[in-house]
Design a protein around this motif. Structure first.
Motif: not given
Length: 696
Positions: A168-169, A273-275, A484-485, A490-492
């Motif tokens: 959220s931040v 994520r890829r990194t 993951p943040t 992005l997914e939401r």
């Protein structure tokens, strides 16, 4: 029969370690976490000290059964999960499931090499309960926020949303930056460059207006610039002062998790994520073939420290002496100043052996593995090298009421720059420019005066690199949470990624505003950073984890109860298009997904029809004359193609321009950089390009 069972997290790590330990050891993988809070229930007993209720993760039953059977056959069990909070928690859960007695069952290593693993086997320790408690506190806090706040968002805004302490931040940072950009009012200003010549020949060199009438020049409009130019008519340009100095430029430290993600984004165009996925492969082990077999190529990848083990530094000095010579080796071991708020649990990310040069591994690594390993290797090698030495010259030139300044620098000794140059987030690098031989009192010839109009620019949108950098600087999240943040927001659908920049959606703005009004602590940067510090103190044994959770949950639950009554349902406005649904005939509406906008039927879930929202760019196709539109690949990468696809197969990764190359006739493309917008001919045999818009 094996004497010792060693349990690791992943099959790749199990395969690598198995090569190092021999027949007396049985290596098994837990495939990550084996126990967790239940997904379908709250799973935290708030009334009894926030006791978490752990269950075996669905689908892990067979793995647990296999581990139990293996444990019964072995006399000794060692838990070799990752050396961080998550790894410690996995070891703790395994010890419960396998009913292990208290004692030295935990081993850890910072690199997966023969020596490191064999040394760890000799030094088992007890499970660190403080580290476990820190992980439990984070997990319980995230569950309290997620399972209490997310349903509120479902009822008041939209189903499927989520809220979290860190995510959220992160969304707030992006929304606040976008509003800064929208509220920004550009201000006009002018600069003046004099192009000067020394002697009878040679190239002109630039000198910038530095002072006007003894003050900083503040030229805000064309009339003021004309006044400055008028004051220079007939003026003599005289060298008044020359300063020469030698400047040393030290290398950047080796990578932490954060700086690796930032640099991989800048230089390799990798997402966070890829990194981390590729880095995990390099850490767990790559089969090099021959006598070496599988071996971990880099040290542990979740770290906030720039510390390097002395043995690795000494190895680096031997390597530099042999490859580059003694002039590239610093006098002593190079130390990098650490921030005061880091955990410093592990050393920096580095190659496990500096002698494994990237080119020698190219045949056994995938393209991504090679590129990331090469980045890590070069950064570490450079960090242990001698500083670069620059010869810099600053020349002051007076002309009427104006003082111009010309600066030049040349590399006297390349040092670490021979191996590696750190990337940037758009700031211009120093221009390496030679000035002619000048002397004080010399009168120069004016070739031309170049006035330029500029406008102040708003702050740039966040990219992955700058968002991770900001989160680290503000103390939001930790090395394991950055990737993951970003994936979650992005997914939401709270933000979209456009040309590597994050743009908040209307949904993201609504959720941030709602949380700001009713849950200011959840979305407060300082509050979130303080929570991270408390988790660190739990790990250090300075705070009991239940106390930290209780102090958070009391105020949070009261605010949640009040918000449930005060917040009215929020209707997100939908943009209705003229296009009709091909299945039911309703007007399609514009939706925003993780890869941008698309058209969908408003009859969802009864009607699930969707289609791409074609974005025209005002350019015709060079093949068929149709409209060129912006599209996206399945992975979200933007490209340009003809609207008449598949009948017309024109496609371009770069944005096509509306004109052809004047040299060869090929349709030109636009390329943007920190210097401005250029038109480039994509024909490899034609090098034509031109600047059409300079950065201001």
């Amino acid at each position: 029969m094996a004497h010792t069972l060693v349990i690791v997290e992943s099959p790749a790590k199990a395969k690598t370690i198995g090569k190092f330990l021999g027949r007396n050891f049985l290596i098994k993988s837990s495939m990550g976490h084996v126990r967790d809070l239940p997904k379908s229930q709250f799973g935290v007993d708030v009334e009894h000290g926030f006791e978490p209720r752990y269950i075996t993760i669905r689908g892990k039953g067979a793995i647990v059964k296999d581990l139990r059977e293996a444990a019964q056959k072995c006399q000794r069990i060692l838990l070799a999960t990752d050396p961080d909070r998550e790894g410690e928690a996995i070891a703790w859960h395994l010890s419960h499931l396998l009913e292990l007695p208290q004692g030295p069952v935990r081993i850890e290593f910072n690199e997966i090499t023969r020596n490191a693993v064999q040394e760890a086997i000799k030094k088992p320790r007890e499970i660190d309960q403080n580290r476990v408690d820190a992980q439990q506190a984070r997990r319980v806090l995230d569950r309290l926020v997620g399972y209490r706040l997310s349903p509120l968002l479902w009822r008041k805004v939209r189903k499927g949303l989520s809220a979290g302490r860190v995510q959220s931040v992160a969304v707030r940072l992006i929304v606040d930056r976008e509003r800064e950009i929208e509220a920004f009012e550009p201000e006009e200003y002018w600069s003046l460059t004099a192009w000067l010549l020394s002697g009878d020949d040679g190239e002109a060199f630039p000198a910038k207006l530095y002072k006007y009438a003894g003050e900083e020049p503040e030229i805000k409009n064309e009339d003021q610039m004309r006044a400055v130019l008028a004051s220079l008519e007939g003026a003599a340009y005289t060298v008044t002062q020359i300063k020469r100095r030698e400047r040393r430029k030290n290398p950047a430290p080796p990578f932490t998790t954060s700086t690796l993600q930032q640099e991989a984004s800048r230089k390799l165009n990798f997402t966070a994520r890829r990194t981390m996925q590729v880095a995990q492969q390099l850490y767990e082990g790559i089969d090099l073939g021959g006598s070496e077999g599988p071996v971990g190529l880099i040290t542990y990848i979740r770290t906030d420290s720039t510390r390097i083990a002395a043995v690795a530094q000494l190895e680096a000095r031997d390597f530099l002496m042999e490859r580059f010579g003694p002039e590239y080796v610093p006098e002593g071991l190079r130390q990098f100043k650490a921030r005061s708020d880091i955990q410093d649990a592990h050393e920096a990310i580095r190659p496990t052996s500096i002698w494994r040069e990237p080119e020698s591994l190219k045949n056994v690594l995938t393209r991504d593995q090679f590129r990331l390993y090469n980045l890590i290797w070069e950064r570490f090698v450079a960090s242990q090298m001698q500083a670069a030495v620059m010869d810099t010259t600053t020349v002051d030139i007076s002309a009427g009421p104006c003082l111009f300044r010309a600066s030049g620098s040349v590399i006297k000794f390349p040092g670490y720059l021979r191996v590696y140059q750190e990337g940037s987030d758009g700031e211009g690098r120093e221009q390496e420019q030679r000035l002619p031989e000048l002397s004080e009192g010399e009168v120069l010839r004016l070739q031309s005066l170049e006035p330029k109009q500029h406008f102040t620019q708003p702050p740039p949108r966040y990219t992955e690199a700058t968002l991770v950098k900001t989160m680290e600087e503000l103390g939001i999240g930790r090395p394991s949470t950055y990737a993951p943040t970003i994936e979650t927001i992005l997914e939401r659908g709270y933000v979209i990624r456009e040309q590597k920049q994050f743009i908040p959606t209307e949904l993201g703005r609504v959720v941030v505003d709602l949380l700001k009004e009713h849950f200011p602590d959840i979305i407060d940067v300082e509050f979130t950073a303080h929570m991270e510090q408390q988790l660190d103190e739990i790990e250090a044994g300075k705070l009991p984890w239940r106390q930290v959770v209780a102090e958070f949950y009391g105020p949070f639950s009261r605010v949640l109860e009040r918000a449930e009554k005060e917040i009215a349902a929020i209707e997100l406005p939908e943009e209705v298009s003229e296009e009709k649904c091909e299945l039911c005939g309703r007007n399609l509406v514009v939706k925003t997904g993780r890869f941008g906008k698309f058209l969908a039927c408003p009859g969802f879930p009864e009607c699930r029809f969707t289609k791409p929202l074609l974005e025209t760019i005002g350019v015709t196709c060079p093949k068929c004359g149709g409209e060129i539109v912006a599209r996206r690949t399945k992975k979200g990468r933007r490209f340009y193609g003809c609207q008449n696809y598949p009948e017309c197969d024109y496609v371009s990764w770069e944005k096509p321009a509306g004109r052809d190359c004047p040299h060869c006739g090929t349709r030109m493309v636009e390329k943007s950089s920190r210097h401005g917008v250029r038109l480039i001919c994509p024909n490899k045999e034609c090098a034509y390009e031109e600047m059409v818009q300079e950065a201001r």
